[in-house]
Design an enzyme around this catalytic site. Sequence first.
Site, PDB file in Angstrom:
ATOM      1  N   CYS A 229      63.082  36.998  44.831  1.00 21.23           N
ATOM      2  CA  CYS A 229      62.085  35.959  44.510  1.00 21.23           C
ATOM      3  C   CYS A 229      61.946  35.799  43.007  1.00 21.23           C
ATOM      4  O   CYS A 229      61.663  34.698  42.521  1.00 21.23           O
ATOM      5  CB  CYS A 229      60.746  36.307  45.155  1.00 21.23           C
ATOM      6  SG  CYS A 229      60.140  37.947  44.749  1.00 21.23           S
TER       7      CYS A 229
ATOM      8  N   HIS B 234      55.229  39.858  44.810  1.00 21.93           N
ATOM      9  CA  HIS B 234      56.070  38.700  45.101  1.00 21.93           C
ATOM     10  C   HIS B 234      55.904  37.662  43.996  1.00 21.93           C
ATOM     11  O   HIS B 234      54.799  37.481  43.460  1.00 21.93           O
ATOM     12  CB  HIS B 234      55.665  38.103  46.461  1.00 21.93           C
ATOM     13  CG  HIS B 234      56.406  36.854  46.814  1.00 21.93           C
ATOM     14  ND1 HIS B 234      57.768  36.832  46.982  1.00 21.93           N
ATOM     15  CD2 HIS B 234      55.973  35.584  47.016  1.00 21.93           C
ATOM     16  CE1 HIS B 234      58.141  35.609  47.297  1.00 21.93           C
ATOM     17  NE2 HIS B 234      57.064  34.822  47.305  1.00 21.93           N
TER      18      HIS B 234
END
Length: 1306
Positions: free
Chosen positions: A51, A306
């Site tokens: 990510c 994330h």
Amino acid sequence: MFGNLFEEEEEEGCSSSSSSSRGRVAKGGEEPPPPRGRSNLCGIKNQGGTCYLNSLLQTLLFSPEFREELFGLGAEELGCLEDKDKPGAKVRVIPLELQRLFTSLLLVDQQSASTADLTNSFGWNSSEGTNQHDVQELNRILFSALEHSLVGTSGSSFIQQLYHGTIVNSIVCRDCGNVSQRQEDFLDLTVCVCGVSSLEEALWNMFVEEELFEGNNLYRCAQCDRLVTAAKSAKLKKLPPFMTMSLLRFSFDFAKCERYKETGRYGFPLTINLRPFCEKTDGKDSDYSYELFSVIIHKGGCYGGHYHVYIRDIDQLGRWEPPEEECKPKTQKKVKEEVKQMCEPKLQEDDPLSVITAIIAQEPSKSVLLDQLGQKLMDKIGSSWSKKFRKHYGPIGKFLQSNSDVFMLVSSGTRVALKANPPSPGAEPPGPAEQTPDSDPSTASDLGAAEPQPGPDQKPEPEQKQGSHWFDLNDSTVTSIRESDIEKQFQGKESAYMLFYRKTQLHRPCEALNNPEYKVPPNLIQMAQQENVRVQKLREEFEASNNTVELRLHLAPFYRLENGALQPISKEHNGSTALSFDRRKTVGDLRLAIYQKQEQWEGDMALTVARGLPAGLHLYNTLTDDGVSLYSAGICTNSELFVWNGREVCGATVLTGAEWEPVLLNVVRPFMGEEVDQEEVDQEEVDGPEREEAAGDFENGGAGLKKEARGFAGASTLGEVKEALGEPEESLLCQEHKGGKRREQGAGEGGGASGWRVFPPDDMQRTLKELQLKDGDALLVLEPHSFDCSMFTLSGDVVTVTTPSDCRWLQVEHRPHGGGEGGEKEEERRKIKVPATGNMLLCEVKQRAIEELQLQETPPGAAFCLRQVDCSGKLLPPVCEELSVRDAGVRLMTTLTLCLGNAPKASQLFLHFSVGTAPSAGMEMDIIVEKSCTVKECLKAMLDAVGLDGTCWHLRKLDWCEEVGEPLMDEDVSLSAAMINNGETLVVTEGQLPPKGFLKLSVWLRLDPRNNSTLSEDFNHTDSSQTEDQLLEVLPAGEGSGNSPALCSGNVAELRAAGQVEISDEATLEDLKTQVLTLPVLQDVCVPTTAFMRVWQLEGRRLARIFRGPQLSLKKLKLTSGTDLCVQLLLKEEDLGPKDVLLNVKMGVPGERSYYPPEELVWDAARDSSPRSLRSCLAAHYGLSPDSLLLAKHQPDKHIWEEISNWSQQVSKKKKKRKAESLLGAPFHLKDGDTVGIKNLLIDNNRDFLTPEDERGQQRLREQTEQRRKGGQATGSDGVGPQKKSGPNKSRKPEVALSINVGSFR
């Protein structure tokens, strides 16, 4: 910088990537990628932990100047990807792959693109896709890799032109005014977060505030030549077109020695003027003004989380729509809440018409997609349509059609609405993910043109200026956001991490707006068009495949009506046939296809949905509307259809519908028939618990009752059932009483009484469904004269059935010679049955058996005991006769053996023992001792039993492989405290107890024919009596222990058992070697000194590690009792240092896929453990040039060779010193015994290290993987060794430095 930042919240890192894969599952073949969503922008797939990479790539894509500079590099400068494997070709792979990825993101119609090819060009392996890193570090390393890749091209300086800035640091002497300056380059600015509240404040502290050198911290002025007071400051000298700000949110708490994340409020502006922070301030405002266009956001803590990114669409490439929660006016939300509060209390969950009407009425669009109606119904009432309503109302599509006065289909039949309240033209359209194969794309686009109108109380959103729309790009997901949403990322666990600003004076040409093909090379546009054609074709094929349903047709001529259900006439041919059909076609098309297939069919043809039940095949609703598609009719894969005339089957009228669903009942009647054959009884007795279960279920052949399975329509009354059974009017029907005595009995009781409830006369008019009778329920039929028998007793409305307790027994077998295996003839063994219950004492069972076997007098005065037998026929310890059958764990209907001997009491233990060695089967002696007696008292009792005396004895237990194990060290504890259990075997061993801290080690001798064939012959001559159990083949460390053959002759060494040694853990390694030499098998072997011996630790069949350090104690070497050691005799002295690595090196045979025999090489990795050091060591060993050697490490468990690369690492510019790659760490982890292959490139052009044996091993691994995938039993590649156990706590991965491999283009 921070290594793996994504351990704590790993599920968040992959949530977005997994969400895109939900939906329909492909029946076979490749599932096409879903098209772009409403935003018309493409996301990027997460490889598991990328990510951070996805967020940075999207930022670079939406940086127009970066994108155009990259696309401006042609094939004449970068080369062609097809030529990258050609020798001598200079192909700049990284920028080429980046061009392709950007083209795919701009032009290919897919929801998300893959970065696999790009990461492969980085030199990353599969594990790098799951190792998550810091996006700030990636930004610097990626720019460095691009600069190295573009050396010698027209784009070699575009990174510097776009991102390079300069800071000038000044120190001014307060005495003489001398100014000392130093310039510093930057690609991004790292700004402080701790202790400041905004970006402007942090920049003010960096570039406006001065640092004073005073007091004890003076500055030495070069002009004054002394320590003086001075002021230090910094200014921005050169501003780049793009200004990148990295926020230092991760800090280290030196007091707690742990990392933490700054989550306090930290504001940053959408536009910023950097004039106050610059050295020269005489330019225009536009020279210093920047606009924010990208915010990379980190969600999580300092060890995990994330990344996603907010991006401003400068070129208006996407389609921006107001966020969903803002699409609805506030007044509409209030009305919806009021309607929900009014409707929900009145909702009748048992009425599907009321439930579906409420669901549709509460939808903003006043309509619901057909394929989402079932899910919304489950959310509403907590149960699915099939479970709650299908039996009574049929499929949901059929129900909607039958209530056409209430419901109407809209949008080409894909949505359902209320006729009384049809959807408005501005209703909310279905999203791309909601469109089904039956939906009309033109309808969706027409609906999408309608925009929601603001309510009277809602202020219209101000029109945003051109190019100011923002999107949230979260891996594969792209959503529209408001500019005001950026402020939500000022603080908290989810907050801004990197800021990207762009100069306001950079204007975009008109032709670039809404034009994703702008400046994209024609060859890449053509590539994207071809990919779009391929994907579209794949989608069409997938839709056709995914809409094919497998139907099962049952033909009426092959069935008859029996027991209320349809049964096949012939068992050989059940009358069913399979048919594949497109569910988008109509019922009429299906009927025509069946007509064509059944040419002999005459008359009408009705298609009725059928389902197999325990009673047989039952029919439900008939498909009457030929114009309805199979999808709308509720027909799906594995649906069953009955093909008939719609009236009768074989002359019998068939009742259809859920209310006539048959129920399969077990009709139980009294059975006073003839005696069952004795052989059958014996067989049933042998069946054990299975027979007991069968007797409880009243199988035929059980004494007193017989059972018959009969099917009846669920809508039949109990009186109709009695009539169908042919019973007289005065007969009684009874239902088994669930709480009766039969259920209360223990599992070991067997037989006994059961209770049945008599149906009252009023129940005769109730149906089976109303009485809640289900498949498998028992129904007892009794005639009035049945109560003349003692089996049946009527008390009120309860009938008690008392069956003979023939299953409540124990079989006792007499073995006159004490139970030796096969010691007496079969005819001498006598068996009798003793009636028993779970509460009977075992002493009573034994007394009855002695009386029936007439053993009271023979032999005179003999004592008997009862013993159980295991599955192998071995006698278990005697059971305690003071306990009941149930308490002793003895199951009824099993066999006990009556043997000579005494039985232990409840406070005693029955033990086996032997003297000297582990006993063989049947040769151990028995003794009964008190549980409270000590180990020393138990030993004395055993010695007295065999007539031995003296104190030089101790007790040992047997280990798991039935060999003499550890001694019982504490002789003063009781047997129960020493964990001695009933039936355990102890060994009386001669000698004093070894003192505590002594180790018992098994020693094996390694006979390696490569080094000491003479020794091998001597050993074979001196110890020719070795058995096969004492021989073992062993593979060197790192070699697999599976079925893979040796790579060359002599690679497999042979081990022979040399014996065992007991030694103190305080002894040194040299003492251990000396004691090993005293073993009998080594007394004739000539070893000059212990330096000629090498000691390995064995793990399974692997040589795990070499013990080094002659003067180190065994405790420091972490040796434990029970460890297997392998001794290898050497031809020369050896003294390995702590950092010396013993390797097996194999030189490849030129021109062949094989190797010369391996050699041992000691590599000193103390000072330098890099690949260069190993290459130099091998070059000196073979007398070759280091640059001509190609190295690889063998991984035997995977049958692959991992090349030790010659690439150099590109490391972060922030790191002052390049850290050399260590072969002792990741990813190679070289250790003693590892195999290293060598290729001499001067005479061998084959760079492939694989051998035919490796390929065969890989094929075996693939077959085993496929077998495990199909549900077969998993088998490891080596077949032995302990299995890894997954614990509850997940250990954190070690931090791995981030790097990108780049070739040399200078």
